[in-house]
Design a protein around this motif. Structure first.
Motif, PDB file in Angstrom:
ATOM      1  N   ILE A   1      10.975  -9.273  -5.410  1.00  0.00           N
ATOM      2  CA  ILE A   1      10.913  -9.186  -3.694  1.00  0.00           C
ATOM      3  C   ILE A   1      11.000 -10.180  -2.944  1.00  0.00           C
ATOM      4  CG2 ILE A   1      10.129  -8.231  -1.789  1.00  0.00           C
ATOM      5  CD1 ILE A   1       9.090  -5.743  -3.736  1.00  0.00           C
ATOM      6  N   PRO A   2      11.830 -10.233  -2.037  1.00  0.00           N
ATOM      7  CA  PRO A   2      11.988 -11.920  -1.142  1.00  0.00           C
ATOM      8  C   PRO A   2      10.795 -11.978  -0.284  1.00  0.00           C
ATOM      9  CG  PRO A   2      13.001 -10.739  -0.439  1.00  0.00           C
ATOM     10  CD  PRO A   2      12.966 -10.382  -1.757  1.00  0.00           C
ATOM     11  N   ARG A   3      10.360 -12.767   0.398  1.00  0.00           N
ATOM     12  CA  ARG A   3       8.701 -13.222   1.321  1.00  0.00           C
ATOM     13  C   ARG A   3       9.159 -12.936   2.265  1.00  0.00           C
ATOM     14  NH1 ARG A   3       6.541 -19.100   0.056  1.00  0.00           N
ATOM     15  NH2 ARG A   3       5.927 -18.915  -2.619  1.00  0.00           N
ATOM     16  N   GLN A   4       8.578 -12.410   2.839  1.00  0.00           N
ATOM     17  CA  GLN A   4       8.682 -12.122   4.275  1.00  0.00           C
ATOM     18  C   GLN A   4       7.914 -12.233   5.678  1.00  0.00           C
ATOM     19  OE1 GLN A   4       9.878  -7.851   3.525  1.00  0.00           O
ATOM     20  NE2 GLN A   4      10.806  -7.650   2.382  1.00  0.00           N
ATOM     21  N   GLN A   5       8.267 -12.603   6.445  1.00  0.00           N
ATOM     22  CA  GLN A   5       6.928 -13.120   7.733  1.00  0.00           C
ATOM     23  C   GLN A   5       5.747 -12.226   7.027  1.00  0.00           C
ATOM     24  OE1 GLN A   5      10.040 -11.664   9.388  1.00  0.00           O
ATOM     25  NE2 GLN A   5      10.425 -12.760  10.669  1.00  0.00           N
ATOM     26  N   PHE A   6       5.403 -11.421   6.663  1.00  0.00           N
ATOM     27  CA  PHE A   6       3.373 -11.425   6.580  1.00  0.00           C
ATOM     28  C   PHE A   6       3.740 -11.159   5.064  1.00  0.00           C
ATOM     29  CE2 PHE A   6       6.720  -7.531   6.720  1.00  0.00           C
ATOM     30  CZ  PHE A   6       6.488  -6.758   5.828  1.00  0.00           C
ATOM     31  N   LEU A   7       2.185 -10.928   5.061  1.00  0.00           N
ATOM     32  CA  LEU A   7       1.235 -10.965   3.067  1.00  0.00           C
ATOM     33  C   LEU A   7       2.118  -9.973   2.791  1.00  0.00           C
ATOM     34  CD1 LEU A   7      -0.926 -12.551   1.406  1.00  0.00           C
ATOM     35  CD2 LEU A   7      -1.052 -10.054   1.696  1.00  0.00           C
ATOM     36  N   ILE A   8       2.569  -9.456   1.251  1.00  0.00           N
ATOM     37  CA  ILE A   8       2.442  -8.056   0.974  1.00  0.00           C
ATOM     38  C   ILE A   8       1.822  -7.957  -0.745  1.00  0.00           C
ATOM     39  CG2 ILE A   8       4.401  -6.844   0.075  1.00  0.00           C
ATOM     40  CD1 ILE A   8       6.052  -8.501   1.297  1.00  0.00           C
ATOM     41  N   PRO A   9       0.872  -7.245  -0.024  1.00  0.00           N
ATOM     42  CA  PRO A   9       0.386  -7.260  -1.793  1.00  0.00           C
ATOM     43  C   PRO A   9       1.003  -6.004  -2.874  1.00  0.00           C
ATOM     44  CG  PRO A   9      -0.442  -5.555   0.359  1.00  0.00           C
ATOM     45  CD  PRO A   9       0.778  -6.092   0.706  1.00  0.00           C
ATOM     46  N   LEU A  10       0.875  -6.478  -3.675  1.00  0.00           N
ATOM     47  CA  LEU A  10       1.707  -6.090  -5.050  1.00  0.00           C
ATOM     48  C   LEU A  10       1.272  -5.214  -5.853  1.00  0.00           C
ATOM     49  CD1 LEU A  10       5.038  -7.463  -6.313  1.00  0.00           C
ATOM     50  CD2 LEU A  10       4.429  -5.900  -4.975  1.00  0.00           C
TER      51      LEU A  10
ATOM     52  N   ALA B   1       1.088  -1.165   0.081  1.00  0.00           N
ATOM     53  CA  ALA B   1      -0.250   0.001   0.301  1.00  0.00           C
ATOM     54  C   ALA B   1       0.995   1.049   0.243  1.00  0.00           C
ATOM     55  CB  ALA B   1      -1.101   0.121   1.160  1.00  0.00           C
ATOM     56  N   GLU B   2       2.239   1.134  -0.169  1.00  0.00           N
ATOM     57  CA  GLU B   2       3.175   2.091   0.217  1.00  0.00           C
ATOM     58  C   GLU B   2       3.901   2.670  -1.826  1.00  0.00           C
ATOM     59  OE1 GLU B   2       4.625   5.097   1.846  1.00  0.00           O
ATOM     60  OE2 GLU B   2       3.820   3.231   3.794  1.00  0.00           O
ATOM     61  N   PRO B   3       3.011   3.753  -2.116  1.00  0.00           N
ATOM     62  CA  PRO B   3       3.937   4.155  -3.154  1.00  0.00           C
ATOM     63  C   PRO B   3       5.090   4.239  -3.682  1.00  0.00           C
ATOM     64  CG  PRO B   3       2.357   6.479  -2.811  1.00  0.00           C
ATOM     65  CD  PRO B   3       2.425   5.107  -1.647  1.00  0.00           C
ATOM     66  N   VAL B   4       5.591   3.402  -4.528  1.00  0.00           N
ATOM     67  CA  VAL B   4       7.444   3.219  -4.249  1.00  0.00           C
ATOM     68  C   VAL B   4       7.449   4.278  -5.404  1.00  0.00           C
ATOM     69  CG1 VAL B   4       9.334   1.983  -5.251  1.00  0.00           C
ATOM     70  CG2 VAL B   4       7.103   1.390  -4.201  1.00  0.00           C
TER      71      VAL B   4
ATOM     72  N   VAL C   1      11.108  -0.005   2.077  1.00  0.00           N
ATOM     73  CA  VAL C   1       9.604   0.861   1.529  1.00  0.00           C
ATOM     74  C   VAL C   1       8.942   0.534   2.232  1.00  0.00           C
ATOM     75  CG1 VAL C   1       8.267   1.031  -0.588  1.00  0.00           C
ATOM     76  CG2 VAL C   1      10.113   0.714  -0.519  1.00  0.00           C
ATOM     77  N   GLY C   2       8.327   1.936   3.733  1.00  0.00           N
ATOM     78  CA  GLY C   2       7.084   1.385   5.049  1.00  0.00           C
ATOM     79  C   GLY C   2       7.979   0.798   4.961  1.00  0.00           C
ATOM     80  N   SER C   3       6.852  -0.897   5.393  1.00  0.00           N
ATOM     81  CA  SER C   3       7.390  -1.687   6.192  1.00  0.00           C
ATOM     82  C   SER C   3       7.996  -3.158   5.553  1.00  0.00           C
ATOM     83  CB  SER C   3       6.251  -1.961   7.034  1.00  0.00           C
ATOM     84  OG  SER C   3       4.873  -3.043   5.810  1.00  0.00           O
ATOM     85  N   VAL C   4       8.415  -2.548   4.104  1.00  0.00           N
ATOM     86  CA  VAL C   4       8.790  -3.948   3.348  1.00  0.00           C
ATOM     87  C   VAL C   4      10.464  -3.591   3.238  1.00  0.00           C
ATOM     88  CG1 VAL C   4       8.937  -5.631   1.510  1.00  0.00           C
ATOM     89  CG2 VAL C   4       6.388  -4.357   2.723  1.00  0.00           C
ATOM     90  N   GLU C   5      10.833  -4.665   3.105  1.00  0.00           N
ATOM     91  CA  GLU C   5      12.846  -4.186   2.747  1.00  0.00           C
ATOM     92  C   GLU C   5      12.428  -4.687   1.140  1.00  0.00           C
ATOM     93  OE1 GLU C   5      15.383  -6.424   5.480  1.00  0.00           O
ATOM     94  OE2 GLU C   5      15.747  -4.863   6.205  1.00  0.00           O
ATOM     95  N   ILE C   6      13.098  -3.957   0.070  1.00  0.00           N
ATOM     96  CA  ILE C   6      13.500  -4.682  -0.769  1.00  0.00           C
ATOM     97  C   ILE C   6      14.824  -4.653  -1.149  1.00  0.00           C
ATOM     98  CG2 ILE C   6      12.544  -3.629  -3.860  1.00  0.00           C
ATOM     99  CD1 ILE C   6      10.539  -2.495  -2.625  1.00  0.00           C
TER     100      ILE C   6
END
Ligand code: GTP
Length: 599
Positions: free
Chosen positions: A523-532, A493-496, A582-587
């Protein structure tokens, strides 16, 4: 100084047809001739060792040649047209510095896109054109066919054509004879106010920006105060001279002559190609035709992979800019990529060259965002925004009018590939302007195409669908209204910002989907679901999920030796350092590189 014995000329050709080889050969033969006749003055001084630390980068040179047909000793000025491959039309206006050109055609290839582009330029300037058929030493050379092309397709006088091998030197002396016979002597009034056209300029650590000029009127001497007609800036002349192999200082440079001026100018930005130099105390009223501002057309964000490199990157770009007036840059910051620069280039090739130099000569690791053009957006308050960075696209609800730059593309191809090429240009939103069958089984197609489409995978595809046989050239024609949209790429949900792009509405869905699909793999999987998501305004046009999973890198190595396991962990640690939040996600940084590279 006898103007009637001066000849100013350039060599023009499609890339690889042998322009540089011919220039080298001409200089070589002239030197030999002069050594034989011992009539030469200029070349005598050339032998004098003069250590000045100036490296001559171009092929411009002055040399003497004693013509066989009349026994006269001529001064020949070979003027190198700057080699910017992007926008031939803008840059090659420096042809105004000569009275004639050698148009080189490769006898095994025939007429190509830049042969025509260059020919039109020379014709526009009313230059005398001497056709040169090159590479006749090759078995595949077809001189008769080439003569026919020159006659029928180019409409040039074949009686003046010379068939040569620039490689072996065969018939190259006849080229020198043709230059002295057919190219007119310069004319100019030495008593009029100074007007000198800058046809090239380069930066030297000791002397500053050195201007190479053709004097049209008047005289310029050491200690004169000169004024640049485009900016009004003034400088004191410290040296004038001519360039043979080295630079040779002279008393003055007069109307009709070609040479250089050194005036303590700090940056090539003040010595723009195409500008007119005049005297401060007796200025000319009108500049010479030929000045046109060179504007960057393609933009991208450049970010150092290591944040510490920001200052180094800044210094490096500033250094390149000293010698490249067409290069534009300003600071830019991105939430995803940190601090960097928005850089403007003449075209894609210019962009590639600059980036390669930054990486090679300055040892920088860089991330380059997808190239963009400069859009024009009019908002409801009547303000016209020039948008060269998709992330600063105005709020869609406030937009009145959207325009994008268009170019006229001229493609020459063997007939076999015409079908493929027409499909490609149509897919690229092209409008056909002309289609001409040339005399040697090739076809010339002229299309109007948005520049943004041209910089997006056009050239590579053209080359691949024509097996490398099609050639192209393009020029800017102006802005046209267009249904453009900005695509936002959202991760969790965060624009890059670094991934935002502007495209035509018709291609938005496909572009958005491709981006999301590629991002999903990167993007590698992380501990939570990431919507793109890819979105235009508030409308989502593509969506994927990266499912949650705890990544265990050592899992694959069961049974493997311990050192291999350690290596993997080490590698993962290193990779971790290069994550962009990026927000809570590491890319991973690599994901950006991979995404942006293939665009
Ligand atoms: P750019 O500088 O890339 O625009 O190319 P150019 O037009 O200056 O061509 P260049 O002189 O670099 O020549 C291109 C290639 O053709 C080189 O590999 C040359 O060695 C070769 N070449 C040039 N002239 C001849 C010739 O007369 N015969 C043969 N066999 N090869 C030639």
């Amino acid at each position: 100084k006898d103007l009637s014995l001066i000849r100013n000329f350039s060599i023009i050709a499609h890339i690889d047809h042998g322009k540089s080889t011919l220039a080298d050969r001409l200089l070589e033969i002239a030197r030999v001739t002069d050594a034989r006749t011992k009539k030469d003055q200029i070349l005598d001084s050339m032998d004098i060792e003069r250590e000045r630390g100036i490296t001559i980068k171009s092929n411009s040179a002055t040399f003497r040649y004693t013509a066989a047909h009349d026994g006269q000793s001529y001064i020949l000025n070979l003027i190198d047209t700057p080699g910017h491959v992007d926008f031939t039309y803008e840059v090659s206006r420096s042809l105004t510095a000569c009275e004639g050109v050698l148009l080189v055609v490769d006898a095994t290839q025939g007429v190509e896109a830049q042969t025509l582009a260059n020919l039109y330029l020379a014709m526009e300037q009313n230059l005398e054109i001497i056709p040169i058929i090159n590479k006749i030493d090759l078995p595949a050379a077809d001189i008769d066919r080439c003569m026919q092309l020159i006659d029928k397709t180019l409409g040039l006088d074949i009686d003046r054509a010379v068939a040569v091998s620039a490689k072996t030197g065969l018939n190259v002396d006849q080229v020198l004879e043709a230059i002295t016979k057919f190219i007119p002597a310069p004319s100019g009034d030495p008593n009029a106010p100074l007007r000198a056209l800058i046809h090239d300029s380069f930066y030297d650590t000791y002397a500053g920006a050195i201007m190479k000029v053709r004097v049209f009127d008047g005289v310029v001497r050491k200690q004169d105060r000169i004024r640049m007609m485009s900016t009004g800036k003034e400088f004191g002349v410290t040296e004038v001279g001519i360039q043979t192999i080295q630079m040779i200082p002279t008393e003055d440079l007069q109307a009709g002559e070609v040479g250089y001026i050194i005036a303590g100018v700090k940056s090539v930005e003040d010595t723009r190609v195409g500008d007119t130099v005049t005297l401060a105390n007796r200025p000319a009223t009108e500049a010479l035709p030929g000045y046109r501002d060179i504007k960057p057309m393609v933009f991208s964000g450049l970010f150092p992979i290591l944040g510490d490199d920001y200052e180094n990157l800044k210094d490096a770009i500033a250094k390149l800019k000293l010698n490249d007036a067409a290069l534009f840059f300003e600071p830019e910051s991105s939430t995803a990529l940190g601090f960097g620069f928005r850089v403007g280039y003449l075209g894609l090739l210019h962009m590639e060259i600059v980036q390669e130099r930054l990486e090679r000569e300055f040892h920088l690791d860089l991330i380059n965002t997808a190239p963009s053009v400069k859009y024009r957006v009019t908002t409801t308050d009547g303000v016209v925004h020039e948008v060269s960075n998709p992330s600063s696209w105005p709020d869609p609800t406030r937009i009145l009018k959207k325009e994008e730059p268009y170019v006229r593309v001229n493609i020459i191809t063997p007939q076999d590939y015409l079908g493929n090429i027409l499909t490609l240009v149509q897919e690229k939103r092209g409008e056909q302007q002309n289609l001409i069958y040339l005399d040697d089984g090739k076809v010339q197609v002229v299309y109007l195409i948005p520049l943004a489409e041209l910089i997006f995978e056009f050239y590579d595809r053209l080359k691949s669908i024509s097996r490398g046989y099609a050639s192209m050239d393009y020029e800017l024609v102006g802005y046209q209204e267009s249904d453009l949209v900005k695509i936002d790429i959202l991760v969790n949900a965060e624009p890059v910002d670094a991934l935002a792009m502007v495209t035509h509405r018709a291609t938005a869905d496909a572009r958005g989907r491709t981006m999301i699909e590629r991002l999903k793999d990167l993007i590698p999987r992380q501990q939570f679901l990431i919507p793109l998501q890819a979105a235009v305004g508030s409308k989502v046009i593509a969506r994927e999920n990266i499912s949650a999973l705890r990544k265990n890198v050592t899992a694959k190595c069961y049974g493997g030796d311990i050192s291999r396991k350690r290596k993997l962990l080490e590698k993962q640690k290193e990779g971790k350092k290069r994550m962009k939040q990026v927000g809570s996600v590491e890319i991973p940084q690599d994901a950006f590189l991979a995404l942006l590279k293939s665009d």
